[in-house]
Design a protein around this motif. Structure first.
Motif, mmCIF file in Angstrom:
data_model
loop_
_atom_site.group_PDB
_atom_site.id
_atom_site.type_symbol
_atom_site.label_atom_id
_atom_site.label_comp_id
_atom_site.label_asym_id
_atom_site.label_seq_id
_atom_site.Cartn_x
_atom_site.Cartn_y
_atom_site.Cartn_z
ATOM 1 N N ILE A 23 56.269 23.670 9.447
ATOM 2 C CA ILE A 23 55.845 22.749 10.506
ATOM 3 C C ILE A 23 54.399 22.368 10.265
ATOM 4 C CG2 ILE A 23 55.607 22.481 13.007
ATOM 5 C CD1 ILE A 23 58.478 22.980 12.154
ATOM 6 N N ARG A 24 54.087 21.085 10.505
ATOM 7 C CA ARG A 24 52.720 20.605 10.343
ATOM 8 C C ARG A 24 52.348 19.715 11.519
ATOM 9 N NH1 ARG A 24 52.421 15.255 9.228
ATOM 10 N NH2 ARG A 24 54.289 14.258 8.423
ATOM 11 N N GLU A 25 51.034 19.555 11.740
ATOM 12 C CA GLU A 25 50.533 18.631 12.755
ATOM 13 C C GLU A 25 50.408 17.249 12.129
ATOM 14 O OE1 GLU A 25 48.279 19.449 15.849
ATOM 15 O OE2 GLU A 25 49.316 21.354 16.077
ATOM 16 N N GLN A 26 50.425 16.217 12.947
ATOM 17 C CA GLN A 26 50.283 14.862 12.442
ATOM 18 C C GLN A 26 48.814 14.446 12.412
ATOM 19 O OE1 GLN A 26 53.372 11.943 13.140
ATOM 20 N NE2 GLN A 26 54.065 13.173 14.848
ATOM 21 N N ARG A 43 52.866 10.029 20.747
ATOM 22 C CA ARG A 43 53.814 10.196 19.647
ATOM 23 C C ARG A 43 53.253 11.115 18.572
ATOM 24 N NH1 ARG A 43 53.931 7.651 14.979
ATOM 25 N NH2 ARG A 43 52.570 5.954 15.662
ATOM 26 N N LEU A 44 51.955 11.012 18.306
ATOM 27 C CA LEU A 44 51.322 11.827 17.273
ATOM 28 C C LEU A 44 51.141 13.279 17.713
ATOM 29 C CD1 LEU A 44 48.624 9.309 16.052
ATOM 30 C CD2 LEU A 44 50.644 10.039 14.799
ATOM 31 N N ALA A 46 53.411 15.282 18.725
ATOM 32 C CA ALA A 46 54.551 16.101 18.313
ATOM 33 C C ALA A 46 54.346 16.613 16.889
ATOM 34 C CB ALA A 46 55.822 15.263 18.383
ATOM 35 N N ASN A 47 54.797 17.843 16.641
ATOM 36 C CA ASN A 47 54.720 18.409 15.300
ATOM 37 C C ASN A 47 55.848 17.864 14.446
ATOM 38 O OD1 ASN A 47 52.516 19.897 16.026
ATOM 39 N ND2 ASN A 47 53.684 21.732 16.473
ATOM 40 N N GLU A 48 55.640 17.894 13.138
ATOM 41 C CA GLU A 48 56.615 17.371 12.196
ATOM 42 C C GLU A 48 57.044 18.476 11.244
ATOM 43 O OE1 GLU A 48 57.449 13.782 10.869
ATOM 44 O OE2 GLU A 48 57.468 13.616 13.037
ATOM 45 N N VAL A 49 58.230 18.321 10.672
ATOM 46 C CA VAL A 49 58.683 19.208 9.611
ATOM 47 C C VAL A 49 58.128 18.659 8.293
ATOM 48 C CG1 VAL A 49 60.714 20.109 8.419
ATOM 49 C CG2 VAL A 49 60.753 19.784 10.892
ATOM 50 N N ASP A 51 57.921 17.423 4.638
ATOM 51 C CA ASP A 51 58.894 16.711 3.819
ATOM 52 C C ASP A 51 59.465 17.646 2.748
ATOM 53 O OD1 ASP A 51 59.368 14.524 1.344
ATOM 54 O OD2 ASP A 51 59.844 13.812 3.350
#
Length: 65
Positions: A23-26, A43-44, A46-49, A51
Protein backbone atom coordinates in the motif's frame (compact mmCIF):
# COMPACT_ATOMS: atom_id res chain seq x y z
CA UNK A 1 26.13 -13.65 4.17
CA UNK A 2 24.94 -10.75 6.37
CA UNK A 3 21.31 -9.84 6.81
CA UNK A 4 19.76 -7.56 4.22
CA UNK A 5 18.92 -4.10 5.58
CA UNK A 6 15.55 -2.47 4.94
CA UNK A 7 15.68 0.72 2.88
CA UNK A 8 14.88 3.57 5.32
CA UNK A 9 13.01 5.64 2.73
CA UNK A 10 10.93 2.68 1.58
CA UNK A 11 9.83 1.63 5.07
CA UNK A 12 8.40 5.13 5.64
CA UNK A 13 6.46 5.13 2.35
CA UNK A 14 5.07 1.62 1.98
CA UNK A 15 2.98 -0.65 4.21
CA UNK A 16 2.05 -4.29 3.75
CA UNK A 17 -1.66 -5.09 4.02
CA UNK A 18 -3.02 -8.12 5.82
CA UNK A 19 -3.34 -10.00 2.54
CA UNK A 20 0.27 -9.16 1.60
CA UNK A 21 -0.37 -6.36 -0.88
CA UNK A 22 1.82 -3.24 -0.85
CA UNK A 23 0.00 0.00 0.00
CA UNK A 24 1.21 3.50 -0.83
CA UNK A 25 0.00 7.08 -0.37
CA UNK A 26 -0.84 9.20 -3.39
CA UNK A 27 1.18 12.22 -4.47
CA UNK A 28 -0.02 15.88 -4.59
CA UNK A 29 -1.59 15.88 -1.13
CA UNK A 30 0.99 17.84 0.88
CA UNK A 31 0.53 21.54 0.18
CA UNK A 32 -0.85 24.19 -2.23
CA UNK A 33 -4.46 23.11 -1.68
CA UNK A 34 -5.92 26.48 -2.67
CA UNK A 35 -5.34 25.72 -6.34
CA UNK A 36 -6.75 22.20 -6.20
CA UNK A 37 -10.45 21.31 -6.17
CA UNK A 38 -11.75 19.76 -2.97
CA UNK A 39 -12.95 16.73 -4.91
CA UNK A 40 -9.40 16.12 -6.10
CA UNK A 41 -7.89 16.36 -2.62
CA UNK A 42 -10.54 13.97 -1.28
CA UNK A 43 -9.80 11.52 -4.06
CA UNK A 44 -6.06 11.72 -3.37
CA UNK A 45 -6.64 10.96 0.34
CA UNK A 46 -7.31 7.29 -0.44
CA UNK A 47 -4.38 4.87 -0.37
CA UNK A 48 -3.45 2.91 -3.46
CA UNK A 49 -2.08 -0.57 -4.09
CA UNK A 50 1.40 -0.53 -5.61
CA UNK A 51 1.37 -1.38 -9.31
CA UNK A 52 2.29 -5.03 -9.99
CA UNK A 53 5.15 -3.91 -12.24
CA UNK A 54 6.77 -2.02 -9.33
CA UNK A 55 5.96 -4.50 -6.57
CA UNK A 56 9.12 -6.66 -6.97
CA UNK A 57 11.39 -3.62 -6.64
CA UNK A 58 9.53 -2.35 -3.57
CA UNK A 59 9.63 -5.82 -2.00
CA UNK A 60 13.40 -5.89 -2.49
CA UNK A 61 13.76 -2.49 -0.79
CA UNK A 62 11.66 -3.71 2.14
CA UNK A 63 13.73 -6.87 2.49
CA UNK A 64 10.88 -9.18 1.53
CA UNK A 65 11.58 -12.14 -0.75
Amino acid sequence: MPKMKTHSGAKKRFKVSGSGKLIREQANRRHLFEGKPTTRTRRLAANEVVDPANAPAVNRLLGRR
